[in-house]
Design an enzyme around this catalytic site. Structure first.
Site, PDB file in Angstrom:
ATOM      1  CG  ASP A   9      -5.018   5.421   2.062  1.00 28.29           C
ATOM      2  OD1 ASP A   9      -6.077   5.071   1.973  1.00 28.29           O
ATOM      3  OD2 ASP A   9      -3.980   4.601   1.819  1.00 28.29           O
ATOM      4  CG  ASP A 103      -8.969   2.736   1.093  1.00 27.76           C
ATOM      5  OD1 ASP A 103      -8.706   2.705  -0.245  1.00 27.76           O
ATOM      6  OD2 ASP A 103      -8.472   2.187   1.907  1.00 27.76           O
ATOM      7  CD  GLU A 104      -5.006   4.510  -2.762  1.00 27.92           C
ATOM      8  OE1 GLU A 104      -4.062   5.205  -2.360  1.00 27.92           O
ATOM      9  OE2 GLU A 104      -4.848   3.472  -3.270  1.00 27.92           O
TER      10      GLU A 104
END
Length: 383
Positions: A9, A103-104
């Site tokens: 992340d 974003d992960e």
């Protein structure tokens, strides 16, 4: 065989992209989102979080809590490009990867410990991302997606945490139930009223009681509290798309009517996108001519679920693809490169108003049916 799931992340992703662009922002309280009092915080730096600022907070409140913060409108195009950079680095180096959001990522390394020390490999992979992109990232490594994500959340920012099977319950027990992924505010309040505030307490509940209070979701939360999560890592290349197409009753060259139809089609699949809490990063338009020749054009876009952005891009692609001026038999639209997430409002010039409009229209559809409302420009389509 014990599963080995890595959750990677980005740390304050949008802010990190801005710091990469302007290093003078490093170490400062930075807030991404609308700069007007009607704006909403999309992301903020860890320095701003110390003052109580968080995402989804009104910009007005954020200014009150942290008046010396640097406010930035934000650029979803840049954030999407940075997201693709990271995905490209990871997917070339791991056997199975799921892009869970902008974003992960989840990475399944189960069985690979015959060739690599998974903990060391994750460390090297994290270093590779930081070196090649200049963006900070953290990871958690554990036996399933739930625990690995919670590991990441506990070690951020700029951290690494590995929790093996024997340590899982000891790791989870003292944590607040708020730490469980997918546990919303209403559920937290309901459980808190029952005196359940720690994961250990939740893990001791009887399944019948959890089912009575929260239904099937209660049983899922009970499993997570015990460190059990059988959900698979969904391969990146199998990320689903959604789309629709329409074959005309008679072949046509009525461009205006086709554009009206495209608008209606995009609104339908964009609504479906939002109901599934997904964002799309690619739009594809297909035209089938009267001689049955198919021509397709696609474009990568910043992650979005907004009607206005998707409609605009679909019409632009149609203009590019329709070059032969022949009769058209069919037109289709598809949204792909889907990730989980909500629209980051205030990152487009018109997004605040458009997002509010989408929300209002979606509520009407949910109550009266998907065809209960549409734009006036899509009415009276005779194709």
């Amino acid at each position: 065989m014990e599963r080995q799931i890595i959750h990677m992340d980005q740390d304050a992703f949008f802010v990190s992209v801005e710091v990469r662009k302007d290093p003078r922002l490093a170490g400062k309280p930075v807030i991404i989102g609308g700069t007007s009092d009607r704006g909403v915080v999309s992301s903020c730096s860890y320095e701003a979080r110390k003052f109580g600022v968080h995402s989804a907070m009104s910009s007005r409140m954020a200014k009150m809590l942290c008046p010396h913060a640097v406010f930035i409108k934000g650029n979803m195009d840049e954030y999407s490009k940075a997201s693709h950079e990271i995905t490209d680095i990871l997917k070339e180096r791991v056997p199975l990867i799921e892009k869970a959001s902008i974003d992960e990522h989840y990475i399944d390394m189960t069985g690979m410990d015959r060739f690599h020390n998974t903990r060391l490999y994750a460390h090297e992979l994290r270093g590779k991302v930081i070196k090649e992109t200049g963006l900070p990232i953290s990871f958690g490594l554990s036996v399933n997606k739930t625990v690995s994500k919670m590991c990441t959340n506990e070690c951020k920012p700029n951290g690494e945490l590995n929790i093996g099977q024997p340590e899982v319950r000891n790791f989870l027990n003292p944590l607040s139930i708020k730490k469980i992924p997918g546990l919303g505010e209403k559920t937290f309040l309901k459980l808190s009223d029952m005196g359940i505030k720690k994961i250990y307490t939740l893990s001791q509940m009887h399944p019948d009681q959890m089912n009575t209070v929260l239904g099937k979701n209660g049983l899922v939360l009970l499993q997570k509290a015990k460190g059990i999560d059988l959900s698979p890592v969904i391969p990146f290349h199998e990320q689903k798309s959604i789309g629709t197409q329409s074959t005309f009753r008679a072949d046509t060259i009525d461009v205006d009517s086709i554009n009206h139809l495209l608008t209606s089609m995009v609104m339908g699949i964009a609504y479906e996108l939002r109901q599934k809490r997904k964002l799309a990063a690619c739009v594809t338009v297909t035209v089938r001519y009267s001689n049955f020749e198919d021509v397709t054009k696609q474009a990568v876009i910043p992650y979005t679920s907004l009607d206005s952005v998707l409609i605009r891009k679909a019409k632009e692609l149609f203009r590019q693809v329709y070059q032969k001026r022949m009769l058209i038999r069919l037109v289709g639209v598809r949204l792909s490169n889907l990730v989980s997430g909500f629209e980051q409002i205030d990152l487009y010039s018109d997004s605040t108003e458009q997002y509010s409009l989408c929300q209002a229209m979606d509520k009407i559809r949910q109550r009266f049916g998907e065809n209960a409302i549409s734009l006036a420009s899509t009415m009276d389509i005779s194709l």
